[in-house]
Enzyme design. Structure first.
Site, PDB file in Angstrom:
ATOM      1  N   HIS A 114       0.954  -0.459   0.054  1.00 27.98           N
ATOM      2  CA  HIS A 114      -0.206   0.403   0.440  1.00 27.98           C
ATOM      3  C   HIS A 114       0.894   0.904  -0.106  1.00 27.98           C
ATOM      4  CE1 HIS A 114      -3.221   3.161   1.955  1.00 27.98           C
ATOM      5  NE2 HIS A 114      -3.631   1.954   1.502  1.00 27.98           N
TER       6      HIS A 114
ATOM      7  N   ASP B  60       2.506  -4.620   8.071  1.00 26.23           N
ATOM      8  CA  ASP B  60       1.543  -4.384   7.708  1.00 26.23           C
ATOM      9  C   ASP B  60       0.915  -5.461   8.288  1.00 26.23           C
ATOM     10  OD1 ASP B  60      -0.652  -2.619   7.355  1.00 26.23           O
ATOM     11  OD2 ASP B  60      -0.098  -1.809   5.214  1.00 26.23           O
TER      12      ASP B  60
ATOM     13  N   GLN C 159      -5.064  -5.348   7.034  1.00 29.66           N
ATOM     14  CA  GLN C 159      -5.315  -6.510   6.355  1.00 29.66           C
ATOM     15  C   GLN C 159      -5.972  -7.568   7.236  1.00 29.66           C
ATOM     16  OE1 GLN C 159      -8.071  -5.322   4.238  1.00 29.66           O
ATOM     17  NE2 GLN C 159      -7.690  -3.418   3.851  1.00 29.66           N
TER      18      GLN C 159
ATOM     19  N   LYS D 113     -11.257  -0.758  10.708  1.00 32.22           N
ATOM     20  CA  LYS D 113     -11.271  -1.986   9.100  1.00 32.22           C
ATOM     21  C   LYS D 113     -11.280  -3.239  10.325  1.00 32.22           C
ATOM     22  CE  LYS D 113      -7.662  -0.867   5.974  1.00 32.22           C
ATOM     23  NZ  LYS D 113      -8.517  -0.217   4.662  1.00 32.22           N
TER      24      LYS D 113
ATOM     25  N   CYS E 293      -4.590   2.429  -4.126  1.00 31.25           N
ATOM     26  CA  CYS E 293      -3.366   3.135  -3.432  1.00 31.25           C
ATOM     27  C   CYS E 293      -2.345   1.770  -3.544  1.00 31.25           C
ATOM     28  CB  CYS E 293      -3.696   3.557  -1.597  1.00 31.25           C
ATOM     29  SG  CYS E 293      -5.093   5.059  -1.309  1.00 31.25           S
TER      30      CYS E 293
END
Length: 400
Positions: free
Chosen positions: A118, A195, A198, A221, A359
């Protein structure tokens, strides 16, 4: 599926049709419990935290710090001092780039990223490169969306200091082998950041088991509010890193000659924290756990498999990302239909998906496209919604 009535927005209509919300990788909807927690705190426990001696301040502080412990337990960090509240994954990544960069990186040092990152995990490192003269290395991937692990290992050298990679691609759904990547990074004397924007909402993430040095993720999220996020960092690293911002909350003593900073984690939390958001995030975590992360993951994997099977029967369908391990995200294009047109026409049918570059423009370039459509699933989606989505794709295709 589970407790759809807990999400009032799912009962509304769009253009006279029932809403089918398949944009969960961008943000999830919020259950009543989370929204109620926000209003309850503002109505009954609203006071600035940490420094107030009065009852409301003490109560708000207890909720805020209880939320920190809830997050610590959720990702199995060792100590609450390793949990820093931020505004979201983007700020967490920027915090590490700026603060870790000042503490550990010098001209010529190298940071490894991946082709599927991202922009939030690319741009801060480019800014640091332009400021310090560091070098960025990029892990390639194969056509199915698996990272090339042999190429990854070959990128290490004596100047490698940090690996910063997505645990799960927000486009391809690829679940990267973070545990093995962490092992290789540490074997070469480097640190690793995952990261988790997700991954944390969708399956069990244990920072000690993965062996990561940093983990970032966002509340919005994972059924929580916007404006609250988390940076996990190993204590011994955070202690060596300078504050990211200056102001109130992050200091012990200030004179015009010198400032003494607070202990962890407060030295990274300048200004009034989002103490309402942190409590609501804790409620979102409790909501997830009341259902069970294993159950959520199994349900989303069932939807993923079912949707892929149905979508593969559509002529001209091109699905990006067939990784060995894949999360509940499907990026796709249909031959002869622009992704923006596809998303716009599905919207008129009440079906919300994402279109564009997500992104992740370097990934788009790797895949040879300017953009893609994307459907992403959450605990409240159903097979019936998948059927309606696929029927919508067929109907749109007939228009072209």
């Amino acid at each position: 599926m589970y407790m759809r009535t807990d999400f009032p927005i799912l009962s509304r209509q769009v253009y006279g049709r029932p809403l089918i919300y398949l944009d969960n990788a961008a943000t999830t909807q919020k259950p009543r419990a989370v929204v109620d927690a926000i209003s309850e705190e503002y109505y009954n426990t609203n006071a600035n935290v940490h420094r107030g001696v009065h009852y409301l301040s003490q109560q708000a502080t207890e909720l805020h710090e209880a939320a920190r412990e809830e997050v610590r337990r959720f990702i199995n960090a060792r100590q609450t001092e390793e949990i820093v509240f931020t505004r979201g994954t983007t700020e967490s990544l920027n915090l590490v780039a700026d603060s870790y960069g000042r503490a550990f990186l010098h001209e010529g040092d190298e940071v490894i990223l991946s082709v599927m990152e991202h922009h939030s995990n690319i741009v801060p490192w480019q800014m640091l490169r332009d400021r310090l003269g560091i070098v960025l290395r990029v892990i390639p991937m194969d056509d199915d969306g698996n990272l090339d692990m042999a190429a990854y290992e070959a990128l290490f050298n004596e100047r490698t200091r940090l690996v910063s990679v997505a645990h799960v691609s927000n486009v391809l759904g690829t679940v990267n082998p973070i545990r093995e990547m962490a092992r290789l990074a540490h074997a070469h004397g480097a640190h690793i950041l995952a990261d988790g924007a997700q991954s944390v909402p969708h399956f069990q993430v244990d920072v000690q088991d993965l062996g990561v040095d940093f983990l970032t993720f966002s509340g919005h999220k994972m059924y929580g509010p916007t404006g609250i996020g988390v940076l996990y960092g190993r204590r011994e690293l955070l202690e060596q890193m300078p504050p990211y911002q200056g102001g109130g909350e992050m200091i012990k003593r200030v004179t015009f000659e010198h400032t003494t900073y607070e202990e962890l984690p407060y030295k990274f939390e300048a200004g009034t924290p989002d103490y309402v958001g942190s409590h609501a995030l804790a409620v979102a975590i409790q909501y997830i756990e009341s259902i069970g992360r294993d159950k959520i993951h199994a349900h989303e994997q069932d939807l993923l498999r079912y949707a892929l099977e149905q979508m593969d029967t559509i002529p001209g369908m091109h699905i990006y990302g067939r990784a060995r391990e894949k999360d509940a995200v499907i990026a796709f294009n249909i031959e002869g239909i622009h992704h923006l047109d596809l998303g716009t026409l599905l919207d008129r049918l009440g079906i919300a998906i994402r279109t564009g570059h997500h992104c992740a423009q370097p990934l788009m370039e790797r895949c040879g496209v300017e953009g893609m459509a994307r459907a992403s699933f959450a605990l409240y989606n159903t097979r019936e919604e998948v059927d309606a989505f696929v029927a919508g794709l067929r109907r749109v295709q007939q228009m072209f």
